[in-house]
Design an enzyme around this catalytic site. Structure first.
Site, PDB file in Angstrom:
ATOM      1  CE  LYS A 103     -41.581  13.115  46.351  1.00  0.00           C
ATOM      2  NZ  LYS A 103     -42.373  13.969  47.326  1.00  0.00           N
ATOM      3  CB  VAL A 133     -43.214  11.294  41.122  1.00  0.00           C
ATOM      4  CG1 VAL A 133     -42.874  12.336  40.609  1.00  0.00           C
ATOM      5  CG2 VAL A 133     -42.165  10.220  41.197  1.00  0.00           C
ATOM      6  CG  PHE A 150     -53.216  -1.079  58.227  1.00  0.00           C
ATOM      7  CD1 PHE A 150     -53.797  -1.250  56.935  1.00  0.00           C
ATOM      8  CD2 PHE A 150     -53.670  -0.725  59.249  1.00  0.00           C
ATOM      9  CE1 PHE A 150     -55.038  -1.346  56.924  1.00  0.00           C
ATOM     10  CE2 PHE A 150     -54.999  -0.776  59.312  1.00  0.00           C
ATOM     11  CZ  PHE A 150     -55.857  -0.952  58.355  1.00  0.00           C
ATOM     12  CE  LYS A 187     -41.442   9.493  49.053  1.00  0.00           C
ATOM     13  NZ  LYS A 187     -42.122  10.658  49.578  1.00  0.00           N
ATOM     14  CD  GLU A 220     -48.578   9.315  38.190  1.00  0.00           C
ATOM     15  OE1 GLU A 220     -48.672   8.703  37.238  1.00  0.00           O
ATOM     16  OE2 GLU A 220     -47.800  10.049  38.393  1.00  0.00           O
ATOM     17  N   GLY A 224     -49.799  13.817  51.905  1.00  0.00           N
ATOM     18  CA  GLY A 224     -51.226  13.736  52.636  1.00  0.00           C
ATOM     19  C   GLY A 224     -51.547  12.429  52.389  1.00  0.00           C
TER      20      GLY A 224
HETATM   21  N1  HSE Z   1     -42.626  13.966  52.309  1.00  0.00           N
HETATM   22  C1  HSE Z   1     -43.244  13.945  50.954  1.00  0.00           C
HETATM   23  C2  HSE Z   1     -43.635  15.453  50.501  1.00  0.00           C
HETATM   24  C3  HSE Z   1     -44.347  12.887  51.034  1.00  0.00           C
HETATM   25  O1  HSE Z   1     -43.510  16.134  51.800  1.00  0.00           O
HETATM   26  O2  HSE Z   1     -43.855  15.723  49.417  1.00  0.00           O
HETATM   27  C4  HSE Z   1     -44.832  13.044  49.465  1.00  0.00           C
HETATM   28  O3  HSE Z   1     -44.121  12.215  48.912  1.00  0.00           O
END
Ligand code: HSE
Length: 391
Positions: free
Chosen positions: A196, A123, A11, A96, A120, A295
């Site tokens: 990723k 990535v 959460f 990820k 989804e 975000g």
């Molecule tokens: N920490 C990751 C980024 C968050 O900045 O892309 C999203 O996967």
């Protein structure tokens, strides 16, 4: 599935966002029945009766047919996801690290148990890359994927360039905005991007490459002189993830490296927490996917899209195959290497040197690294040396 009864794990920033949206949109036909959290004593913006700190309250609940896994701990997440699938529940995950580490096992479990396993949100946040690779690019002959897949490092590099913000302040802002990982080393050392690109490579080319085999250097070795050099030459520096095939369909590069990008091109104009992916194919030539990569809301949008895809029974089919333990020979990489004069730099790492500049306080060499060194050169680990690729 007619109705989804969800067990939510986590959460935090995204978990709370999903809870809010699903409580407001009753017409989606998805109800959150239980939420598992680590600390039961914390005050939260949801009825206390929803929360439990026992994973099994969710795993053993037969009404719950979908697990939405949004926790930080990849090992705990792996156990939860395996248990859930073994109980016949579908899973949506944004983890990820867990996926890149256990990708093949997780796919096998979802097939064995005949459940959906969608990710989804793991990535590029809101950018729908996985579903596009699965569905739209199914028959096209893909040759490469390259782009910006980490929002935090892109935010840091953008702020350093345009607003002259220091690295430390830009990193703090990336944390405050909820872009960075709880351990930001994963972002700035390129590890998050390596997870990723490993996941992307399986969906694009049907090849599973472990994260440890992704050629990788983050942004922590970049120096003022490097940004100066980039500016003089009309480049910006971006952390670029790549996965490239040769004409025989063999992988010749899977990497995450700081890269000089022409400042006016598509990736050069992808700034702040935005992500951008160039998809190269023999028929369509080049296409570009662009959107917010980090975000609360961008990530929530991808989780929601997966939840609604599960409502109509969607599954990844991995139509390009699943080839494990793929060995690959890297091609030579053209790069710029800069270092202080005190460092006895071993020039033999280059098979060819194009340019060399040595003066009192600044030294750089531009050349092609020997292919046999590209995959295991210590240059990638040596913090005193900046290494930036040419695109
Ligand atoms: N920490 C990751 C980024 C968050 O900045 O892309 C999203 O996967």
């Amino acid at each position: 599935m007619e109705k989804l009864t969800i067990g939510l794990f986590g959460f935090g920033v995204v978990g709370e966002g999903i809870y809010k949206v699903l409580s407001q949109k009753q017409n989606l036909g998805c109800t959150i029945k239980k939420i598992a959290i680590k600390n039961p004593n914390k005050n939260r913006n949801a009825p206390a009766s929803l929360f439990t700190n026992k994973a099994n309250d969710i795993i053993n609940d037969e009404d719950i047919n979908l697990i939405v896994e949004l926790i930080d701990d990849a090992d705990a997440a792996f156990n939860i996801v395996c248990d859930a699938m073994n109980k016949g529940k579908s899973v949506v995950s944004a983890n990820k690290k867990m996926i890149a580490t256990h990708h093949l096992k997780l796919i096998e479990l979802s097939k064995k148990n005949n459940v959906s396993f969608l990710y989804e949100a793991a990535v590029c946040g809101s950018v729908p890359i996985i579903r596009n690779l699965e569905e739209y690019f199914d028959n096209d002959l893909l040759i490469y994927i390259q782009g910006i897949v980490n929002g935090s490092t892109n935010y840091i590099l953008s702020k350093m360039k345009t607003d002259n913000v220091s690295y430390e302040n830009a990193l703090s802002a990336a944390k405050e905005n909820g872009f960075a990982e709880s351990d930001p080393t994963l972002d700035v050392e390129g590890i998050d991007a390596a997870y990723k690109i490993s996941i992307i490579t399986l969906h694009a080319f049907g090849k599973y490459i472990k994260t440890k085999d992704v050629i990788r250097k983050g942004i922590t070795s970049l120096k003022e002189n490097d940004f100066q050099y980039a500016k003089e030459k009309g480049f910006v520096i971006k952390l670029i993830a790549k996965s490239i095939l040769n004409k025989n369909g063999d992988l010749i590069n899977i990497s995450v490296l700081p890269t000089f990008i022409e400042k006016d091109n598509t990736l050069g104009n992808t700034n702040n927490e935005f992500n951008g992916l160039l998809i190269g194919s023999s028929l369509a030539d080049e296409q570009f996917l662009y959107g917010k990569g980090a975000g609360r809301y961008p990530t929530s949008s991808a989780v929601l899209s997966d939840i609604s895809a599960i409502k109509y029974g969607y599954r990844y089919e991995y139509k390009k195959g699943i080839k494990s333990n793929t060995q690959y020979s890297a091609d030579s990489v053209k790069c710029y290497i800069s270092f202080n004069r005190e460092i006895a730099f071993d020039r033999s790492v280059f098979e060819k040197i194009n340019e060399e500049y040595l003066c009192e306080d600044k030294r750089y060499i531009i050349g092609h690294l020997k292919p046999e060194l590209v995959k295991d050169t210590q240059l990638f680990e040596d913090k005193r040396i900046s290494l930036i690729c040419f695109n």
